[in-house]
Design a protein around this motif. Sequence first.
Motif, mmCIF file in Angstrom:
data_model
loop_
_atom_site.group_PDB
_atom_site.id
_atom_site.type_symbol
_atom_site.label_atom_id
_atom_site.label_comp_id
_atom_site.label_asym_id
_atom_site.label_seq_id
_atom_site.Cartn_x
_atom_site.Cartn_y
_atom_site.Cartn_z
ATOM 1 N N VAL A 216 -18.914 -15.792 25.996
ATOM 2 C CA VAL A 216 -17.585 -15.417 25.937
ATOM 3 C C VAL A 216 -17.178 -15.119 27.272
ATOM 4 C CG1 VAL A 216 -15.659 -14.888 25.056
ATOM 5 C CG2 VAL A 216 -17.437 -15.556 23.508
ATOM 6 N N ASN A 217 -18.001 -13.984 27.678
ATOM 7 C CA ASN A 217 -17.601 -13.075 28.844
ATOM 8 C C ASN A 217 -17.840 -14.261 30.285
ATOM 9 O OD1 ASN A 217 -18.387 -11.517 26.997
ATOM 10 N ND2 ASN A 217 -18.281 -9.823 28.363
ATOM 11 N N ILE A 218 -18.786 -14.919 30.061
ATOM 12 C CA ILE A 218 -19.009 -15.783 31.135
ATOM 13 C C ILE A 218 -18.005 -17.067 31.379
ATOM 14 C CG2 ILE A 218 -20.664 -17.915 32.148
ATOM 15 C CD1 ILE A 218 -22.900 -16.222 30.837
ATOM 16 N N VAL A 219 -17.531 -17.743 30.105
ATOM 17 C CA VAL A 219 -16.714 -18.579 29.916
ATOM 18 C C VAL A 219 -15.190 -17.917 30.573
ATOM 19 C CG1 VAL A 219 -15.084 -20.118 28.614
ATOM 20 C CG2 VAL A 219 -17.640 -19.861 28.232
ATOM 21 N N GLY A 220 -14.737 -16.760 29.975
ATOM 22 C CA GLY A 220 -13.480 -16.193 30.184
ATOM 23 C C GLY A 220 -13.362 -15.865 31.701
ATOM 24 N N VAL A 300 -14.563 -24.120 21.684
ATOM 25 C CA VAL A 300 -15.046 -25.336 21.031
ATOM 26 C C VAL A 300 -16.685 -25.305 21.075
ATOM 27 C CG1 VAL A 300 -15.343 -27.716 20.652
ATOM 28 C CG2 VAL A 300 -13.312 -26.701 21.039
ATOM 29 N N MET A 301 -17.230 -25.141 22.069
ATOM 30 C CA MET A 301 -18.685 -25.212 22.394
ATOM 31 C C MET A 301 -19.293 -23.815 21.689
ATOM 32 S SD MET A 301 -21.331 -26.797 23.179
ATOM 33 C CE MET A 301 -20.751 -28.011 24.195
ATOM 34 N N THR A 302 -18.695 -22.734 21.841
ATOM 35 C CA THR A 302 -19.350 -21.445 21.168
ATOM 36 C C THR A 302 -19.259 -21.825 19.770
ATOM 37 O OG1 THR A 302 -17.075 -20.421 21.502
ATOM 38 C CG2 THR A 302 -18.871 -20.111 23.048
ATOM 39 N N ASP A 303 -18.316 -22.257 19.085
ATOM 40 C CA ASP A 303 -18.196 -22.319 17.734
ATOM 41 C C ASP A 303 -19.355 -23.300 17.258
ATOM 42 O OD1 ASP A 303 -17.232 -22.281 15.168
ATOM 43 O OD2 ASP A 303 -15.782 -23.648 15.444
ATOM 44 N N LEU A 304 -19.498 -24.478 18.143
ATOM 45 C CA LEU A 304 -20.531 -25.422 17.591
ATOM 46 C C LEU A 304 -21.841 -25.097 17.845
ATOM 47 C CD1 LEU A 304 -18.941 -28.829 19.217
ATOM 48 C CD2 LEU A 304 -18.913 -27.992 16.677
ATOM 49 N N VAL A 305 -22.247 -24.376 18.951
ATOM 50 C CA VAL A 305 -23.580 -23.889 19.361
ATOM 51 C C VAL A 305 -24.071 -22.555 18.643
ATOM 52 C CG1 VAL A 305 -25.119 -23.316 21.195
ATOM 53 C CG2 VAL A 305 -23.648 -25.261 21.185
ATOM 54 N N SER A 309 -16.619 -18.059 15.583
ATOM 55 C CA SER A 309 -15.304 -18.512 15.168
ATOM 56 C C SER A 309 -14.243 -18.302 16.254
ATOM 57 C CB SER A 309 -14.645 -17.857 14.001
ATOM 58 O OG SER A 309 -14.307 -16.514 14.084
ATOM 59 N N LEU A 310 -13.157 -18.957 16.135
ATOM 60 C CA LEU A 310 -11.898 -18.846 17.235
ATOM 61 C C LEU A 310 -11.558 -17.486 17.392
ATOM 62 C CD1 LEU A 310 -9.998 -20.342 19.360
ATOM 63 C CD2 LEU A 310 -8.662 -20.799 17.468
ATOM 64 N N SER A 311 -11.203 -16.825 15.958
ATOM 65 C CA SER A 311 -10.976 -15.476 16.041
ATOM 66 C C SER A 311 -11.665 -14.506 16.783
ATOM 67 C CB SER A 311 -10.530 -14.804 14.696
ATOM 68 O OG SER A 311 -11.945 -15.106 13.953
ATOM 69 N N GLN A 316 -13.631 -11.177 21.668
ATOM 70 C CA GLN A 316 -14.556 -10.808 22.498
ATOM 71 C C GLN A 316 -13.705 -11.247 23.831
ATOM 72 O OE1 GLN A 316 -17.260 -9.438 22.271
ATOM 73 N NE2 GLN A 316 -17.740 -9.708 24.310
ATOM 74 N N LEU A 317 -13.025 -11.999 23.957
ATOM 75 C CA LEU A 317 -12.425 -12.621 25.157
ATOM 76 C C LEU A 317 -11.381 -11.330 25.872
ATOM 77 C CD1 LEU A 317 -11.953 -14.921 27.291
ATOM 78 C CD2 LEU A 317 -9.980 -15.601 26.059
ATOM 79 N N ARG A 318 -10.674 -10.718 24.709
ATOM 80 C CA ARG A 318 -9.883 -9.669 25.127
ATOM 81 C C ARG A 318 -10.598 -8.465 25.734
ATOM 82 N NH1 ARG A 318 -5.783 -8.249 20.446
ATOM 83 N NH2 ARG A 318 -5.256 -6.742 22.107
ATOM 84 N N GLN A 319 -11.806 -8.426 25.236
ATOM 85 C CA GLN A 319 -12.631 -7.260 25.760
ATOM 86 C C GLN A 319 -13.203 -7.638 27.184
ATOM 87 O OE1 GLN A 319 -15.480 -6.488 22.844
ATOM 88 N NE2 GLN A 319 -14.001 -5.750 21.127
ATOM 89 N N ALA A 320 -13.446 -8.927 27.375
ATOM 90 C CA ALA A 320 -14.255 -9.350 28.465
ATOM 91 C C ALA A 320 -13.113 -9.627 29.762
ATOM 92 C CB ALA A 320 -15.010 -10.521 28.312
ATOM 93 N N VAL A 321 -12.080 -10.050 29.735
ATOM 94 C CA VAL A 321 -11.463 -10.241 30.766
ATOM 95 C C VAL A 321 -9.962 -9.378 30.644
ATOM 96 C CG1 VAL A 321 -12.265 -12.519 30.974
ATOM 97 C CG2 VAL A 321 -9.992 -12.193 29.615
ATOM 98 N N SER A 322 -9.230 -9.326 31.824
ATOM 99 C CA SER A 322 -8.161 -8.402 32.107
ATOM 100 C C SER A 322 -6.625 -9.297 32.554
ATOM 101 C CB SER A 322 -8.222 -7.255 32.661
ATOM 102 O OG SER A 322 -8.593 -7.633 34.060
#
Length: 389
Positions: A216-220, A300-305, A309-311, A316-322
Motif C-alpha cells: 500500500v505504501n508503494i502504491v500510495g 483492487v489488486m491488493t484485495d485480489l492478491v 480489504s478496502l478499509s 494503511q494509506l493514511r499512515q503511508a502518505v501525507s
Amino acid sequence: MKSAAGITQKADPPSITSQVEAGRLLLTCQGAWRTRELAAVERQLAKVAAGQRSSGLRAARLDIEQITALDTAGALFLFRLQGALKAAGLENEITGATAEQARLLDAVTENACQATESDERGAGLINVIILVGKSSLTIAKDAQLLVNFLGQTMTVLALSLLRPWRIRWRAVFRHMETTGLNALPIVGLISFLIGLVLAFQGAAQLERFGAQIFTVNIVGVGVLREMAILLTAIIVAGRSGSAFTAQIGSMQVNEEIDALRTLGLDPMEVLVLPRVLGLVLAMPFLAFYANIMGLLGGAVMTDLVLGISLSEFIIQLRQAVSLGDLFVGLVKAPPFAFLIAMVGCFEGFRVSRNAESVGHATTRAVVEGIFLVIVLDAVLSIFFQVIGI
C-alpha cells in the motif's frame, strides 16, 4: 590556340543555355570546357541545377555537340552537373559527344564513382562527427526559437491577466472540455492499470520479506508523487499537444493565420492563449482524477492478491502518505500543462506551406513535449526531496 599567322587567339568561353523541349529540359553546352575557362561557368552551373528543384520536369538532356574543347576538368564538371540534376529529381543523359569526348567522360565517371565510394568508406567517422555537429546546431537553434516563443507566450499571458476582459473565455472553456473532460476515459484507464501493476509488482517483491502490507505504501507514494501526474502529462502531450500543432499547422497551410494578422488580430492572443489557459486549468483536475484511479487500481489488486480489504487499504494509506505527497503531484500539473501547450503551439507556427510538414511538426511536438515534461519532472522531484517535501 594559334591562327595561321601564329597569333594566339582566345578560346571561346564556356556557356550553358537551358530550354524546355517536349516536356524535357534541354541544356546546351558551348565553348571550350577546359581548366582555365571553367571558373566563369561554375556559378552558372550551380544556378541551372538548383533552379530545377521546383520546375515540375522529370528528365533532362545535356547536348555537348557545340563544345569546342574538353579536358578532364570539363568532363568532371559535366559529371557533377549530372549529379546535381539527378539530386533535383531529373533523370538525364549526355548527347552529341564525339568518340574522344565519350571516352574521356567514361573515364572520369568511373574514377569519380570509385573515389566517392572510397571516401564514403574512409570518412565514416568524419561523417558521424559532421552529423553530430549539424544535429547539435539544429537543436541549439530550435532551443533558441523555443525560448523566444516562451517569452512571447509569457508576455501575452501577463498582459491578458492584467486585462482579463480581453481573454476569449469561450475558447478557453472549449479547450478545457476537449483537453480535460474528453481525456478522462483514457487517463482513468491508464492510471487504473498503472495502480494494478504497481501493486502486483510490489507485492511480489515484498512477499520475500513478509511485508506485503507495505505494498500500500508503494502504491500510495508512487501514484501520488510520480506515476499519476507523469503518465497524465505524457497522455496529454500525445493527445492534446499534437492536436494543438495539427490545428495551428493546418491554419498555417491554409493562410488563415495571415488572415488574422490582416484583420489586426494577434495570433498569440487568439490561438495560443486560450489553449495554454485551457490546458493549465484542466490539468490539475486530470491529475487528481488520475490519483484516484491509480489508488483504486492498487486497492483492487491488493484485495485480489493479498486479501487486503478496502478499509484496511485506506487505513494503511493514511499512515503511508501525507498531504505533502498529494501536493507534490498536483503542483507539477500546471507547469507540465504550460510546457505541453506551448510546445504544441510553437510547432504549429513552424509548419511550412505544405501538408507533409504538418505531420513532421506534430511528431516533433509530441517528442519535445514528453522530453521536456520528463526533464522538468526530474528537476522538481529532486527539488522537493531537497526541501523535505
